[in-house]
Design a protein around this motif. Structure first.
Motif: not given
Length: 469
Positions: A334-360
């Motif tokens: 999801s971080m790789a996906w975020l790095s290829t797109g525009e700086p939109e808040l919904w993209r950041l929220a999706v990426t951070v949520s996936i990372e935080s949920l799975c990492g915890s």
């Protein structure tokens, strides 16, 4: 039955009651001490890398600066000193634990002041020194607080205190993350770090009012062989016997177990250093990062912890361990996906949520696995080994992450970190059931049942709720 600090006896393992928050001062004290443990962490990691990235520091240097947090992984080296040495003057008045707490908290705050007045563009080396001193003093504080918690209560209260400490720790992360970024956005980094330094007074007040729980040295010495054991004998009993017990119980599978522990969270440690520089490069500002990453991400991470605790209780440790290894590594895509797109808040929220949920989720699974590897009587030393090992290799490799990003770019970098999960999942299938087999054989030989680690209200093994930091 277990004795409380007041001398009364209560059933061991009793559940948390809301009135404990008001009836037992140790709970509130532990909440404040947990806060002072969590506060410094991001100031030398995530928040620190954001400050460097915003100051246009080279990406390679940002990666190398992750090494300033190494004391958190090496604190086991000087932890025995805390039990052997007293702080001059303060120890007689406050007791050994409280004197060390007060000393380390004041030292941490002073190091934060040094960071506050160090400009990355003009005094980068001084800023790095301040960050290292914060990490060293804060890691030492963690050792002392853990010792106080263990000695302040019997087994009946450990789950409650560990859960309360973890809650306070999360509050500290929120202030050092979202709070520091909001302050920096509108008042500058100097003000932000000065306020963080002042906030250490919360733990300082708690330490001054905390009970004086110091195990008498005479009890330790009485357990030693006659005629005073030599330094080598004490070292052998304190360090080598717990390791020998592990090998005797697991055999050569121990080496594969240690490899699994070392690699399990490595993708997270490697990618975490480059996450904040990516957000800055994409164009997200500090208030946006504070809201999405440091607030939403923290609470989603807490949900991930509950999910991990529920999965362990419902399906068992092994399925949760395998699942955690897979989703934590895969989430970096999801971080790789975020790095290829525009700086939109919904993209950041999706990426951070996936990372935080799975990492915890993965963090809870690993803590439970490491807890299940220990044996009563050697648990402290054995768990210190595992908890240091799981963070150390990832942090060593993370220092080189900036060079990889500079050479191959963010998408390739995060794809590589996700690929690290492939051998980790394979190791889970190979040795993920070793604790069950080893403890089953111990139970069969002794005729006594072996209990699984107690899960606290936060979904974390009760005796180790704060170890994931």
């Amino acid at each position: 039955m277990a004795a409380t600090s007041s001398g009364a006896t209560v059933p061991q393992g009793r559940k948390f009651r809301m009135r404990d928050l008001f009836e037992d001062a140790r709970v509130i004290q532990m909440l404040a001490l947990g806060f002072s443990s969590g506060l410094p962490l991001l100031l030398v990691l995530g928040t620190f890398t954001l400050r460097l990235a915003q100051s246009q520091i080279d990406i390679k240097a940002i990666g190398l600066f992750s090494y300033v947090a190494m004391p958190y992984s090496l604190k086991f080296l000087w932890a025995p000193t805390i039990d052997r040495l007293d702080v001059p003057f303060l120890a007689k008045r406050l007791g050994r634990r409280r004197a060390w707490m007060v000393t380390t908290q004041i030292a941490t705050a002073l190091a934060m002041v040094l960071m506050a007045f160090s400009d990355p563009t003009n005094s980068l080396a001084l800023l790095g020194l301040g960050a290292f001193l914060v990490a060293f003093c804060a890691a030492t504080q963690d050792v002392v607080i853990d010792g106080w918690r263990i000695e302040a209560a019997g087994t009946d209260m450990q789950g409650i205190l560990a859960a309360t400490s973890n809650l306070g720790y999360r509050f500290g992360l929120i202030l050092a993350g979202a709070g520091a970024l909001y302050i920096a956005a509108y008042g500058g980094w100097t003000l932000a770090y000065l306020i963080m330094a002042a906030s250490m007074s919360i733990g300082l007040v708690a330490a001054l009012f905390a009970g004086r729980y110091d195990r008498k040295r005479e009890t330790v010495e009485a357990a030693e062989p006659p005629k005073r054991a030599s330094a080598m004998d004490r070292m052998r009993r304190a360090v080598f016997e717990p390791l020998t017990e592990l090998h005797g119980r697991m055999g050569n599978a121990l080496f594969a177990v240690l490899l699994l522990v070392a690699l399990y969270r490595m993708p997270d440690f490697i990618s975490g250093v480059m996450a904040n520089p990516l957000y800055i490069k994409l164009g997200y500002d500090l208030p946006q990062i504070a809201t999405i990453v440091k607030l939403v991400g923290i609470w989603v991470g807490i949900a991930g912890g509950f999910a991990g605790g529920w999965a362990i209780s419902r399906f068992g440790m092994f399925p949760a361990l395998v699942t955690g290894a897979f989703i934590a590594a895969a989430s970096h895509l999801s971080m790789a996906w975020l790095s290829t797109g525009e700086p939109e808040l919904w993209r950041l929220a999706v990426t951070v949520s996936i990372e935080s949920l799975c990492g915890s989720f993965a963090g809870i699974a690993l803590i439970t696995y490491m807890s299940s590897l220990t044996t009563p009587g050697y648990a402290a030393t054995q768990y210190a080994l595992f908890s240091s090992l799981y963070a150390l290799p990832g942090k060593l490799v993370a220092g080189m992450s900036g060079f990889v990003v500079a050479a191959y770019g963010y998408p390739a970098f995060f794809t590589m970190t996700a690929a690290v999960g492939i051998p980790v999942v394979a190791l889970c299938f190979a040795v993920g059931r070793v604790p069950e087999r080893a403890k089953a054989s111990v139970a069969t030989a002794s005729g006594n049942p072996v209990e699984a680690p107690e899960i606290s209200p936060t979904g974390i093994p009760a005796a180790t709720a704060r170890a994931q930091t």
